[in-house]
Structures are given as structure tokens and as C-alpha cells.
Write a protein that holds these residues in place. Structure first.
Motif, PDB file in Angstrom:
ATOM      1  N   UNK A   1       6.349  -1.087   7.598  1.00  0.00           N
ATOM      2  CA  UNK A   1       5.979   0.319   7.382  1.00  0.00           C
ATOM      3  C   UNK A   1       6.895   1.050   6.670  1.00  0.00           C
ATOM      4  N   UNK A   2       7.226   1.646   6.100  1.00  0.00           N
ATOM      5  CA  UNK A   2       8.841   2.522   5.595  1.00  0.00           C
ATOM      6  C   UNK A   2       8.258   3.948   5.153  1.00  0.00           C
ATOM      7  N   UNK A   3       9.062   4.825   5.786  1.00  0.00           N
ATOM      8  CA  UNK A   3       7.981   6.551   5.728  1.00  0.00           C
ATOM      9  C   UNK A   3       9.522   6.808   4.408  1.00  0.00           C
ATOM     10  N   UNK A   4       8.460   8.153   3.994  1.00  0.00           N
ATOM     11  CA  UNK A   4       9.893   8.774   3.197  1.00  0.00           C
ATOM     12  C   UNK A   4       9.950  10.150   3.179  1.00  0.00           C
TER      13      UNK A   4
ATOM     14  N   UNK B   1       8.622  10.011  13.203  1.00  0.00           N
ATOM     15  CA  UNK B   1       9.404   8.913  11.827  1.00  0.00           C
ATOM     16  C   UNK B   1       9.741  10.012  11.112  1.00  0.00           C
ATOM     17  N   UNK B   2      11.103   9.911  10.126  1.00  0.00           N
ATOM     18  CA  UNK B   2      11.780  10.483   9.227  1.00  0.00           C
ATOM     19  C   UNK B   2      12.070   9.851   7.756  1.00  0.00           C
ATOM     20  N   UNK B   3      12.411  10.769   7.213  1.00  0.00           N
ATOM     21  CA  UNK B   3      12.906   9.952   5.841  1.00  0.00           C
ATOM     22  C   UNK B   3      13.862   8.471   6.410  1.00  0.00           C
TER      23      UNK B   3
ATOM     24  N   UNK C   1       4.369   6.573   2.291  1.00  0.00           N
ATOM     25  CA  UNK C   1       4.619   5.581   3.018  1.00  0.00           C
ATOM     26  C   UNK C   1       4.339   4.231   2.650  1.00  0.00           C
ATOM     27  N   UNK C   2       5.312   3.267   2.587  1.00  0.00           N
ATOM     28  CA  UNK C   2       4.891   2.134   1.991  1.00  0.00           C
ATOM     29  C   UNK C   2       4.315   1.031   2.908  1.00  0.00           C
ATOM     30  N   UNK C   3       4.036   0.653   2.699  1.00  0.00           N
ATOM     31  CA  UNK C   3       3.482  -0.624   3.819  1.00  0.00           C
ATOM     32  C   UNK C   3       2.718  -1.842   3.205  1.00  0.00           C
TER      33      UNK C   3
ATOM     34  N   UNK D   1       0.997  -0.834   0.092  1.00  0.00           N
ATOM     35  CA  UNK D   1      -0.135   0.145   0.016  1.00  0.00           C
ATOM     36  C   UNK D   1       0.784   1.231   0.255  1.00  0.00           C
ATOM     37  N   UNK D   2       0.609   2.277  -0.566  1.00  0.00           N
ATOM     38  CA  UNK D   2       1.335   3.154  -1.324  1.00  0.00           C
ATOM     39  C   UNK D   2       0.591   4.204  -1.124  1.00  0.00           C
ATOM     40  N   UNK D   3       0.969   4.901   0.969  1.00  0.00           N
ATOM     41  CA  UNK D   3      -0.016   6.030   0.981  1.00  0.00           C
ATOM     42  C   UNK D   3       1.078   7.867   0.641  1.00  0.00           C
TER      43      UNK D   3
END
Length: 213
Positions: free
Chosen positions: A145-148, A170-172, A206-208, A118-120
């Protein structure tokens, strides 16, 4: 609220049993991830979904993988095809899948094979209220979950909506993984603050990653 950029904090931070923050884990491959997001969105455009109760979500989203998450008046569910185009969701690119697998391994979850990403997309003011990820049949697999882009305050609670909530900045490049005893814990994102990131502008992505079945 905890800031993972404080010098005295470790690179890996355990939120609760089963839930781990991996500080800057994806930082060195962030540029490639952003390029991949653009490529996916060119095939399956970002959209603001509507909840079964009729509310429009402030977070825009799209998907890639064998399954994609969708919400409308009929409920929350995973689909094999994009309801907007009628086409299958774009394949999950290898760099996304491999990152999710490495993060899961680092957090103690080997053999993670996500079939949905899922790309938010958040802009200032967008938020995600406390919720559980419970639409997946396979709840033995973790969530990755990845934060960018812009920083965001991640909320991580417990087994009920009334459980105490931890707040983590959460940061880059930061990655959060949760599963096992914390797999169904409530979590969310506070309203995104105004700002500009050199790689994404006034946006957070956010990549989940999920294993749906």
C-alpha cells in the motif's frame, strides 16, 4: 498515534510480525506515480462504489492490471473488465509494478507479482472502515500500500475486529506492506482531515497492490 516523521524513529518500522512500514520509500518517484494515476483515470474513471448493503463508499476508486476490484449489490469481487465501460482494465504501468515489487522485497516478500492495483482517492472526510482483504484467492502474497498526497491516519488491528488497533500517520511517499501472519489483519483509514498538499491539493491517493490468484 505514531508519526513516522519523528527524527528518532527508524526508516523501517515493524508494526507486527509480517507487517512493515517503509517511511518515504516512494518519495523520489511520487511525481511519476501521480502522472500515472492521471493516465489510468483517463481510461477508467474514478467512481464511488456501492456496498452489497447499499452504502456508497466515501472513497472514490479505479483499477489497473489484469484484475480490478468491484463492489455492488451482488457482492465484492474482482473483474477482468471495467463494469462502467465494458473494456478491460488499463494495464498496470511498469513504474507501479516495479515499485510494488521493490517494496515487497524490502519487507521480506520476494517474488511478488501483483496482478491488480486498486487506486483510491480520498478527499477530506473520506474514510475506510476496518476490514480484511480477503477477496483474493492467493493469500500467500502480501498487500503493498502506497500513500501519496495528504497525510492520513492508518489503522492496523489484528485477526478480529475487536483486536487492539495501532494508529500510524502515513504521509507522502510512505509504503506499508503486510502479509504472512498478518495478511488477514483488520485495517482501515480514519476520516481524512482538511489540508492542501503541494502535489495533490486537497486529495490523498492510495495505491494498493494485490495478487488475486
Amino acid at each position: 498515534m505514531m508519526s513516522l516523521f519523528a527524527d528518532e524513529l527508524p526508516w523501517r518500522f515493524d508494526l507486527v510480525p509480517g507487517a512493515v512500514v517503509l517511511h518515504r520509500f516512494a518519495l523520489h518517484e511520487a511525481s511519476g506515480l501521480l502522472e500515472t494515476i492521471t493516465a489510468v483515470a483517463s481510461q477508467a474513471t474514478f467512481r464511488h462504489l456501492v456496498t452489497p448493503g447499499g452504502l456508497t463508499m466515501s472513497v472514490a476508486m479505479t483499477n489497473c492490471g489484469q484484475k480490478g476490484w468491484h463492489s455492488d449489490a451482488h457482492g465484492y469481487r474482482y473483474t477482468t473488465h471495467d463494469p462502467l465501460s465494458g473494456k478491460p482494465w488499463p494495464d498496470m504501468p511498469a513504474n507501479l509494478r516495479l515499485l510494488a515489487q521493490r517494496a515487497a522485497q524490502e519487507a521480506g516478500y520476494p517474488d511478488f507479482h501483483p496482478d491488480a492495483c486498486l487506486i483510491n482517492r480520498y478527499v477530506p472526510g473520506a474514510r475506510l472502515s476496518l476490514h480484511q482483504d480477503k477477496d483474493e484467492q492467493d493469500r500467500a502474497a502480501p498487500i503493498v500500500s502506497v500513500s501519496l498526497g495528504l497525510p492520513a491516519v492508518f489503522q492496523f488491528g489484528g485477526a478480529t475486529r475487536q483486536s487492539p488497533v495501532q494508529r500510524v500517520l502515513l504521509e507522502h511517499g510512505d509504503v506499508v506492506v503486510w502479509g504472512g501472519p498478518s495478511r488477514l489483519f483488520y485495517h482501515g483509514v480514519q476520516p481524512l482531515k482538511e489540508g492542501a498538499h503541494p502535489d495533490t491539493g486537497a486529495v490523498r491517493y492510495n495505491l494498493t497492490f494485490r495478487k488475486t490468484c
